[in-house]
Design a protein around this motif. Structure first.
Motif, mmCIF file in Angstrom:
data_model
loop_
_atom_site.group_PDB
_atom_site.id
_atom_site.type_symbol
_atom_site.label_atom_id
_atom_site.label_comp_id
_atom_site.label_asym_id
_atom_site.label_seq_id
_atom_site.Cartn_x
_atom_site.Cartn_y
_atom_site.Cartn_z
ATOM 1 N N HIS A 110 0.813 -1.210 0.000
ATOM 2 C CA HIS A 110 0.000 0.000 0.000
ATOM 3 C C HIS A 110 0.854 1.271 0.000
ATOM 4 C CE1 HIS A 110 -2.669 -3.105 1.379
ATOM 5 N NE2 HIS A 110 -2.258 -3.061 2.616
ATOM 6 N N TYR A 111 1.847 1.294 0.880
ATOM 7 C CA TYR A 111 2.690 2.490 1.045
ATOM 8 C C TYR A 111 3.360 2.880 -0.269
ATOM 9 C CZ TYR A 111 6.869 5.157 2.246
ATOM 10 O OH TYR A 111 7.873 6.101 2.269
ATOM 11 N N ARG A 126 -0.256 6.901 5.477
ATOM 12 C CA ARG A 126 -0.571 5.467 5.375
ATOM 13 C C ARG A 126 0.303 4.627 6.287
ATOM 14 N NH1 ARG A 126 -1.500 1.255 6.147
ATOM 15 N NH2 ARG A 126 -2.240 -0.479 4.875
ATOM 16 N N GLU A 130 -0.701 2.650 9.738
ATOM 17 C CA GLU A 130 -0.382 1.220 9.810
ATOM 18 C C GLU A 130 0.334 0.900 11.113
ATOM 19 O OE1 GLU A 130 -0.236 -2.701 8.736
ATOM 20 O OE2 GLU A 130 -0.948 -1.213 7.298
ATOM 21 N N PHE A 399 -7.570 3.317 3.011
ATOM 22 C CA PHE A 399 -6.342 3.435 2.229
ATOM 23 C C PHE A 399 -6.270 2.421 1.094
ATOM 24 C CE2 PHE A 399 -4.984 5.830 5.973
ATOM 25 C CZ PHE A 399 -4.383 6.907 5.346
ATOM 26 N N THR A 457 -5.963 8.792 12.205
ATOM 27 C CA THR A 457 -5.440 8.903 10.839
ATOM 28 C C THR A 457 -5.025 10.335 10.533
ATOM 29 O OG1 THR A 457 -6.838 7.074 10.104
ATOM 30 C CG2 THR A 457 -5.958 8.536 8.410
#
Length: 483
Positions: A110-111, A126, A130, A399, A457
């Motif tokens: 994802h990152y 993100r 996490e 995300f 977030t």
């Protein structure tokens, strides 16, 4: 501790720091350093890729989520529909990640994709969320299931004390983190064994269920859609439970740099794995309802154990053991994979420098593993299983939806990017819309947990400017960060 640019590989005491050349530090003790650098080799074949995905997906979800889905859908038929829909939707998301994995050949999942599509700020947020929410909460949810099922044989005639569950869960979490800190080789060997246990646990449920169907035990499927009507607010929570059970299809993208022939093997591994898991999950839920009514399932805190007690007699004692081992394997695989994201983020200068280091002798990502332990314990002792599930699901699917939206954006931003595997545009559009729609509805249906997730977030934005952008930090602040 936070820095703007990654540095070259250097030996520093007992640790080896990550690289700036797009490779991660090696965690293979038998691989020598070349030219002062330790690089990963491409050792993930198609079969190993399938094992990574299936082994990570099948964990606590199939043994926990049936209750959450049935509670929020209100009927047997609707719950099976949601299980099927979540499988198809997860396949769509996995296909989108297959395209991203074949055109962006970097580890980090994802990152990395958010960094490529939208830049450093959302990528930092993100990995920040996490570290603070998603991984600690996910580990806590899986480990709570481990704690409940491992104690089930000892409390067959009475209720399991919640404190006992959380204490044995804390021991399990610590054991997993010690294992990942001590030996990568043993982590891999144990993961193979635990993946086998997962498949055995699923088959132990499916085979007797099929036999029950052959015998005509279909009374719980009559008027399958009769019951409490599913509310608009309950459906996103039902999908959260289902998507949680299927989550794990994205972990192969965390190790893209190690996959042999990624253009071919990533899409194949994803498609094969998702078909196997979806069929297995739907059949498992059908098997449950051949023996357990909807009302009984909602009252059960260990669905697989209740099912086994009805059909298997004394052999039912083995079921919670297999389920606990399955959960333990998901804990181990998740921590192992996500540490790669922390390596990449540290390599890009978005996390403390120490997280890009591995132990020279043990070749384990010791700092990246240890940092998760206190946060996971806080999650464990400050929330129940289902509130944790909703808590982590908000941030996770927000995300993931953003990543898939980034795929659409990259189609227009970088049209000349090589795309060996390309999905029709409606697939990422449908998947990202569904994810963001579920996230939006969850703010109304469970405002407390999702609101907390949303607030944490947002803390990533000031953290980015404080730790990454702000160059002229005072001396006391630099000293506090260890600089």
């Amino acid at each position: 501790m936070f820095r703007k640019a990654a540095v070259t590989t250097v030996s520093n005491g007992n640790y080896l720091q990550g690289q700036a050349n797009g490779r991660l530090p090696s965690m293979d003790g038998g691989q020598p350093a070349q030219g002062g650098k330790v690089v990963l080799k491409k050792k993930v074949t198609l079969l190993r890729g399938i094992s990574i995905i299936i082994g990570t997906i099948i964990g606590a979800g199939i043994f926990i989520s049936p209750k959450g889905i049935l509670k929020n859908t209100g009927s047997v038929g609707m719950s099976l529909t949601v299980w099927t829909a979540c499988g198809i939707l997860s396949l769509f998301g996995a296909l989108c990640y297959a395209e991203l994995g074949t055109c962006i050949k970097k580890s980090g999942g994802h990152y990395t994709y958010i960094l490529e599509a939208f830049g450093p700020l959302p990528a930092f947020v993100r990995v920040w969320v996490e570290l603070l929410i998603i991984r600690p909460a996910a580990t806590a949810v899986i480990s709570l299931a481990f704690g409940r099922y491992i104690l089930e044989p000892f409390f067959m005639q009475c209720e399991i004390p919640e404190l006992a569950i959380k204490l044995i869960t804390a021991v399990g979490i610590t054991l997993v983190m010690v294992l990942n800190s001590t030996s990568v080789s043993w982590s891999a060997r144990i993961q193979i064994f635990l993946t086998f246990c997962k498949l055995v646990a699923i088959l132990i449920i499916i085979v007797p269920g099929v036999i029950q169907l052959i015998k005509g035990e279909t009374q719980h499927f009559k008027n399958a859609f009769a019951g409490n009507d599913a509310s608009v607010m309950g459906l996103p929570l039902a999908f959260y439970s289902g998507m949680y059970a299927y989550s794990g299809w994205f972990y192969l993208n965390f190790v893209t740099e190690e996959v042999e022939n990624p253009e071919k093997n990533i899409p194949l591994a994803i498609c094969i794995s998702m078909i196997i898991v979806t069929v297995g999950y739907v059949l498992t839920n059908v098997a449950y309802f051949t023996t357990i009514s909807a009302g009984e399932l909602l009252l059960s805190k260990a669905v697989a154990v209740t099912f086994a007690e009805r059909l298997m007699g004394n052999f039912s004692l083995a079921v919670p053991v297999f389920v606990a081992l399955s959960c333990f394997g998901s804990m181990n695989g998740g921590i192992f994979a996500v540490s790669r994201m922390f390596f990449v983020a540290s390599r890009e200068g978005h996390l403390p420098e120490i997280l890009s280091m591995i132990h020279v002798r043990k070749h384990t990502p010791l700092p990246a593993v240890i940092v998760l332990h206190p946060l996971t314990m806080i999650m464990l002792f400050n929330g129940d299983l289902y509130s944790l599930l909703n808590f982590l699901s908000f941030a996770r699917w927000l995300f993931i939806g953003l990543v898939v939206a980034g795929l659409i954006y990259l189609r227009y931003k970088r049209p000349d990017m090589p795309r060996p595997f390309k999905v029709p545009l409606f697939i990422p559009a449908l998947f990202s819309f569904t994810c963001l729609f579920m996230v939006a509805l969850s703010l109304y249906s469970d405002p407390v947990n999702t609101g907390i997730g949303f607030a944490i977030t947002l803390t990533g934005v000031p953290a980015y400017y404080l730790f990454i952008v702000w160059d002229k930090k005072p001396k006391w602040f630099r000293k506090l960060l260890g600089k």
